[in-house]
Design a protein around this motif. Sequence first.
Motif, short mmCIF file in Angstrom:
data_model
loop_
_atom_site.label_atom_id
_atom_site.label_comp_id
_atom_site.label_asym_id
_atom_site.label_seq_id
_atom_site.Cartn_x
_atom_site.Cartn_y
_atom_site.Cartn_z
N SER A 54 21.22 -4.49 -6.49
CA SER A 54 21.12 -5.16 -5.16
C SER A 54 21.94 -4.57 -4.08
N VAL A 55 23.01 -5.30 -4.78
CA VAL A 55 24.70 -5.27 -3.71
C VAL A 55 25.02 -3.72 -4.36
N GLU A 56 24.40 -2.81 -4.39
CA GLU A 56 25.02 -1.36 -4.76
C GLU A 56 23.85 -0.85 -3.37
N GLY A 57 22.96 -1.31 -3.45
CA GLY A 57 22.09 -1.03 -2.09
C GLY A 57 20.90 0.39 -2.22
N ARG A 58 21.42 -0.03 -3.59
CA ARG A 58 19.67 1.01 -4.56
C ARG A 58 18.12 -0.27 -4.29
N LEU A 59 18.14 -1.41 -4.44
CA LEU A 59 17.32 -2.18 -4.33
C LEU A 59 17.38 -3.17 -3.06
N ASN A 60 15.74 -3.16 -2.19
CA ASN A 60 15.91 -3.91 -0.71
C ASN A 60 15.92 -5.36 -0.96
N GLU A 61 15.41 -5.81 -0.33
CA GLU A 61 15.62 -7.30 -0.30
C GLU A 61 13.62 -7.44 -0.99
N ASP A 62 13.20 -6.65 -0.61
CA ASP A 62 11.81 -7.22 -1.25
C ASP A 62 11.58 -7.38 -2.16
N MET A 63 11.81 -6.41 -2.42
CA MET A 63 12.06 -5.44 -4.55
C MET A 63 12.74 -6.65 -5.25
N VAL A 64 13.99 -7.11 -4.60
CA VAL A 64 14.77 -8.57 -5.33
C VAL A 64 14.27 -9.78 -4.98
N ALA A 65 12.90 -9.55 -4.15
CA ALA A 65 11.80 -11.10 -3.87
C ALA A 65 10.77 -11.06 -5.43
N LEU A 66 10.43 -9.72 -4.81
CA LEU A 66 9.27 -9.59 -5.73
C LEU A 66 10.11 -10.24 -7.64
N ILE A 67 11.19 -9.43 -7.85
CA ILE A 67 11.30 -8.68 -9.10
C ILE A 67 11.89 -10.25 -9.74
N ALA A 68 13.67 -10.42 -8.93
CA ALA A 68 14.46 -11.74 -9.46
C ALA A 68 13.27 -12.89 -9.03
N VAL A 69 13.50 -13.28 -8.04
CA VAL A 69 13.08 -14.62 -6.67
C VAL A 69 11.69 -14.40 -8.32
N GLY A 70 10.52 -13.60 -7.88
CA GLY A 70 8.93 -14.25 -8.05
C GLY A 70 9.08 -14.12 -9.61
N PHE A 71 9.15 -12.94 -10.09
CA PHE A 71 9.29 -12.20 -11.09
C PHE A 71 10.20 -13.27 -12.88
N CYS A 72 11.01 -12.86 -12.37
CA CYS A 72 11.88 -13.73 -13.25
C CYS A 72 11.88 -14.94 -13.12
N GLY A 73 11.92 -15.83 -11.84
CA GLY A 73 12.08 -17.04 -11.23
C GLY A 73 10.54 -17.70 -12.58
#
Length: 120
Positions: A54-73
Amino acid sequence: MTVLLVALGAAAGAPLRYVTDRFIQSRVDAVFPWGTLGVNVVGSFVVGVVTAASVEGRLNEDMVALIAVGFCGALTTYSTFSYETLRLFEDGARWYAFGNVVVSILAGVAAASAGWALAS
């Protein structure tokens, strides 16, 4: 939209956490909560990968929400870690409780760092 992505990720992460924890614990005859440690370390690794991407611009905020926040959370669990540590302490397994805290923190940070390094 973001809330739905978090919910979708969590809907996959929570059952996977439960099944993985039960799978590991059923194969290890130990007082130590290996299942919880396992899912927390894997989740930390994935968050490291996702954050770096995400920091390097290869993942957008939606994917961060789906994977990091939702799935990993939902995959990782601080509450179960806390409960199991307290249970170990109250059952007299104080060294296991202490070890659980130390190993969980060190392994989680190491896994997140490894994920970040891999994705960078």
